[in-house]
Design a protein around this motif. Structure first.
Motif, PDB file in Angstrom:
ATOM      1  N   CYS A   3      11.064 -22.165  49.243  1.00 26.76           N
ATOM      2  CA  CYS A   3      11.974 -21.627  48.234  1.00 26.76           C
ATOM      3  C   CYS A   3      13.301 -22.408  48.235  1.00 26.76           C
ATOM      4  O   CYS A   3      13.882 -22.646  49.299  1.00 26.76           O
ATOM      5  CB  CYS A   3      12.229 -20.152  48.537  1.00 26.76           C
ATOM      6  SG  CYS A   3      13.548 -19.421  47.594  1.00 26.76           S
ATOM      7  N   CYS A   6      16.341 -19.708  49.652  1.00 26.79           N
ATOM      8  CA  CYS A   6      16.444 -19.235  51.036  1.00 26.79           C
ATOM      9  C   CYS A   6      15.880 -20.261  52.031  1.00 26.79           C
ATOM     10  O   CYS A   6      16.188 -20.191  53.220  1.00 26.79           O
ATOM     11  CB  CYS A   6      15.740 -17.891  51.206  1.00 26.79           C
ATOM     12  SG  CYS A   6      13.968 -17.962  50.925  1.00 26.79           S
ATOM     13  N   ARG A   9      11.003 -18.674  52.871  1.00 31.88           N
ATOM     14  CA  ARG A   9       9.702 -18.240  52.382  1.00 31.88           C
ATOM     15  C   ARG A   9       9.114 -19.306  51.452  1.00 31.88           C
ATOM     16  O   ARG A   9       9.854 -20.094  50.875  1.00 31.88           O
ATOM     17  CB  ARG A   9       9.852 -16.908  51.648  1.00 31.88           C
ATOM     18  CG  ARG A   9      10.241 -15.755  52.575  1.00 31.88           C
ATOM     19  CD  ARG A   9      10.525 -14.479  51.792  1.00 31.88           C
ATOM     20  NE  ARG A   9      11.794 -14.558  51.081  1.00 31.88           N
ATOM     21  CZ  ARG A   9      12.925 -14.011  51.535  1.00 31.88           C
ATOM     22  NH1 ARG A   9      12.959 -13.352  52.680  1.00 31.88           N
ATOM     23  NH2 ARG A   9      14.037 -14.109  50.842  1.00 31.88           N
ATOM     24  N   CYS A  29      10.921 -18.129  46.015  1.00 33.09           N
ATOM     25  CA  CYS A  29       9.998 -17.124  46.526  1.00 33.09           C
ATOM     26  C   CYS A  29      10.162 -15.874  45.658  1.00 33.09           C
ATOM     27  O   CYS A  29      11.149 -15.745  44.948  1.00 33.09           O
ATOM     28  CB  CYS A  29      10.306 -16.804  47.986  1.00 33.09           C
ATOM     29  SG  CYS A  29      11.851 -15.931  48.219  1.00 33.09           S
ATOM     30  N   CYS A  32      13.555 -13.901  46.222  1.00 36.96           N
ATOM     31  CA  CYS A  32      14.742 -14.523  45.625  1.00 36.96           C
ATOM     32  C   CYS A  32      14.671 -14.469  44.104  1.00 36.96           C
ATOM     33  O   CYS A  32      15.681 -14.264  43.438  1.00 36.96           O
ATOM     34  CB  CYS A  32      14.882 -15.967  46.084  1.00 36.96           C
ATOM     35  SG  CYS A  32      15.392 -16.103  47.797  1.00 36.96           S
TER      36      CYS A  32
HETATM   37 ZN   LIG Z   1      13.659 -17.367  48.726  1.00 39.33          ZN
END
Ligand SMILES: [Zn+2]
Ligand SMILES: [Zn+2]
Lengths: 170, 357
Positions: A3, A6, A9, A29, A32
């Protein structure tokens, strides 16, 4: 692919953001993505809805976090649209797509709308049995009211009318 | 009025500041997405089929019974309009920017006063729209519903029992109804309450965007609030929800305006008169600056700080100062620099004509 936001993930949703006419691809992800969508109000640039949806559909079809070329190639017999095309644009090719490819998108519709059954207006000529179903729904409502206010004669006649209509549906 | 005249006139019925709650709510709009049975959706529709759809719509809108019910409707193909005229229809919110692509496949139906418009072969075969000033969502829905009933006499709609009206994008299925209100919320912005308000709206399943569509910023403190969910609710429920929320926003905005007027009278008066002064005397004016100043001036009109200015003029000036409109009035293409000068000139002339009336 991780992602963009972040970096933890795996990226599951891919969409294009357009800021001042320049395109930017984002890979997020699902956590998010939903956070960003909830936050993108008024001031922030809106996510492009189609691309966002396309990402969701794609994820839904592949069932994995990785965007692959090996999409299942189910095809609408009427217009020839493939699942891959629908997943790419977020748009169906024709109304038949809803029964052909659409079966598999049904859970997604529920996610978008929170419901999957139409309760609104029905066109008179092409609505088919939906118009009768709608009338039954309205009558059932009236029936409850009639019972509540102890108008039993009224309730009986509404019940007869409902029975009549339900026979038409069979 | 012919479509050509309509396009040349900065006035639109929805710009009249006459509707209910018009001190906060600029306009109400209802849009119904519909598709014809048996044709692919517009984004994969060939030219021949696009033509058939245009013909079907043309004969449907020409029906006597429909015209008797809602007035004179006329279809124009996009190719019959010059590129500036097409752009003006976008600036007036009568068609979407997407309509400018592949004009040979597309058409627009308009009623003279621009309250009813129908986009043909945009994302869906039909996008029936009704636009009225102030808070008149119910009236918009009734009118759109009547147009829909009329078209349905001739056109077979794509419809499924469970999914309702079938649209090319699954986010529109069900009712196909998108209802929206355009609000002027300067006091909620000034008092920094707006972010909290917008967050609440998103939790209620509503979307908020700026004046000129998706992805644009909320310039001029204008916000468009619309429903997101189209499936599983009746049309009346969608409309009622939005009315409730809109009235809530009206109450909050008015309270914020009263507070500002009471607690920061001099600052507000100063802001309003500065805006008025700039609009009346400046020699160049960008589009963004215009929006901001017009918003300030309108707040002054609504608070009674400035008198003698019709509230409708503010939206009229916003439309008038959009790029395509300026080119149309000037009768020539303008570069951005020339536009800023011409914009300032037009606004100045219009405001000075008022004070001499
Ligand atoms: Zn994320
Ligand atoms: Zn299809």
């Amino acid at each position: 692919m991780l992602c963009d936001r972040c970096q933890k993930r795996p990226a599951e949703v891919h969409f294009t953001q357009i800021i001042n006419n320049s395109k930017k691809q984002m890979n997020l992800c699902s956590t998010c993505a939903s956070e960003l969508q909830a936050g993108s109000l008024g001031f922030a640039p809106q996510l492009n809805l189609h691309d966002f949806l396309a990402g969701l559909i794609n994820h839904h079809f592949t069932g994995s976090s990785i965007q692959t070329n090996a999409l299942p190639q189910m095809r609408c017999e009427k217009c020839g649209s493939t699942e891959a095309q629908v997943a790419k644009t977020g748009l169906f090719g024709c109304s038949e797509c809803y029964s052909q490819i659409g079966e598999r998108v049904r859970p997604l519709l529920k996610r978008i709308h929170g419901s999957s059954i139409h309760t609104g207006k029905v066109p008179k000529r092409t609505g088919g049995t939906a118009l009768i179903a709608k009338e039954i729904r309205i009558l059932k409502n009236q029936l409850q009211n009639a019972i509540k206010y102890e108008e039993f004669e009224e309730a009986a006649s509404i019940r007869d009318r409902i029975k009549e209509l339900e026979q038409k549906l069979q | 009025m012919s479509l050509k005249e309509t396009v040349s006139n900065p006035y639109s019925k929805w710009l009249e500041a006459t509707g209910p709650e018009n001190d906060v709510i600029i306009s109400s709009r209802v849009r119904l997405a519909r598709n014809l049975m048996g044709y692919p959706f517009p984004h994969v529709l060939g030219h021949e089929n696009a033509d058939k759809v245009l013909y079907a719509v043309q004969s449907a809108v020409a029906q006597k019974s429909l015209q008797e019910a809602v007035g004179n409707l006329e279809l124009s193909r996009m190719t019959e309009l010059s590129s500036i005229e097409r752009q003006i229809l976008v600036e007036k919110h009568l068609i979407s920017p997407d309509m400018l692509e592949q004009p040979e496949k597309r058409g627009v139906v308009l009623r003279d006063d621009e309250v009813i418009s129908i986009m043909v072969n945009e994302e869906d075969h039909l996008r029936i729209q009704c636009l009225l000033p102030g808070l008149q969502l119910k009236e918009c829905w009734d009118l759109a519903n009547t147009v829909d009933d009329g078209l349905e006499q001739i056109i077979d709609y794509a419809f499924a029992k469970e999914q309702g009206y079938l649209t090319s994008c699954p986010t529109n299925i069900g009712t196909g109804l998108r209802a929206s209100v355009m609000l002027h919320l300067p006091a909620l912005v000034m008092t920094r309450q707006i972010n909290a308000v917008l967050t609440t709206l998103s939790k209620l399943g509503l979307t908020v965007r700026g004046l000129y569509g998706e992805g644009t910023q909320a310039t001029g403190n204008l916000f468009q609030v619309s429903n997101q969910v189209t499936l599983g609710l009746t049309e009346e429920e969608i409309i009622d929800n939005l009315i409730t929320v809109a009235l809530q926003l009206v109450t909050q905005e008015r309270a914020a305006r009263r507070a500002l007027h009471k607690e920061q009278l001099h600052q507000i008066e100063d802001k309003v008169w500065r805006a008025y002064g700039l609009l009346k005397y400046a020699r160049t004016m960008t589009s963004n600056e215009t929006m901001t100043l017009l918003s300030d001036m309108r707040l002054g009109v609504d608070l009674g700080v400035i008198t003698g200015i019709p509230p409708g003029i503010i939206m009229e000036l916003i439309i008038l100062s959009r790029p395509a409109f300026l080119s149309k009035v000037k009768g020539a293409d303008l570069n951005p620099y020339q536009r800023d000068i011409f914009r300032a000139t037009l606004i100045r002339e219009r405001l000075n004509s008022l004070s001499n009336e």
